[in-house]
Design an enzyme around this catalytic site. Sequence first.
Site, PDB file in Angstrom:
ATOM      1  CB  VAL A  34      -0.949   0.002   1.213  1.00 42.91           C
ATOM      2  CG1 VAL A  34      -1.819   1.250   1.214  1.00 42.91           C
ATOM      3  CG2 VAL A  34      -1.834  -1.239   1.183  1.00 42.91           C
ATOM      4  CG  HIS A  35       2.324   2.399  -3.805  1.00 42.91           C
ATOM      5  ND1 HIS A  35       1.755   3.341  -4.624  1.00 42.91           N
ATOM      6  CD2 HIS A  35       2.087   1.191  -4.376  1.00 42.91           C
ATOM      7  CE1 HIS A  35       1.202   2.730  -5.667  1.00 42.91           C
ATOM      8  NE2 HIS A  35       1.387   1.426  -5.540  1.00 42.91           N
ATOM      9  CB  ALA A  36       1.738   7.637  -2.492  1.00 36.01           C
TER      10      ALA A  36
END
Length: 72
Positions: A14-16
């Site tokens: 779960v990145h930006a």
Amino acid sequence: MKEFCYTIKNAVGVHARPAGELARMAEKYDSTILIEKDGTAVNLEKLLAVMKLNIQYQETVKAIPDLFAAIS
């Protein structure tokens, strides 16, 4: 309290971008939704708080809605 567990299937975690999408989705509801990883729960509407959880591929998170706020 109803809870929902989910194992992350995205290889980069779960990145930006997905954290932002989750935050925008959570803002649509009157109730507060928490996301929990390893015993640490944060407000799903707070992008930086979600990113600080450092949610990685194959990790399981729990979504916890505030049902009392939802029915009042």
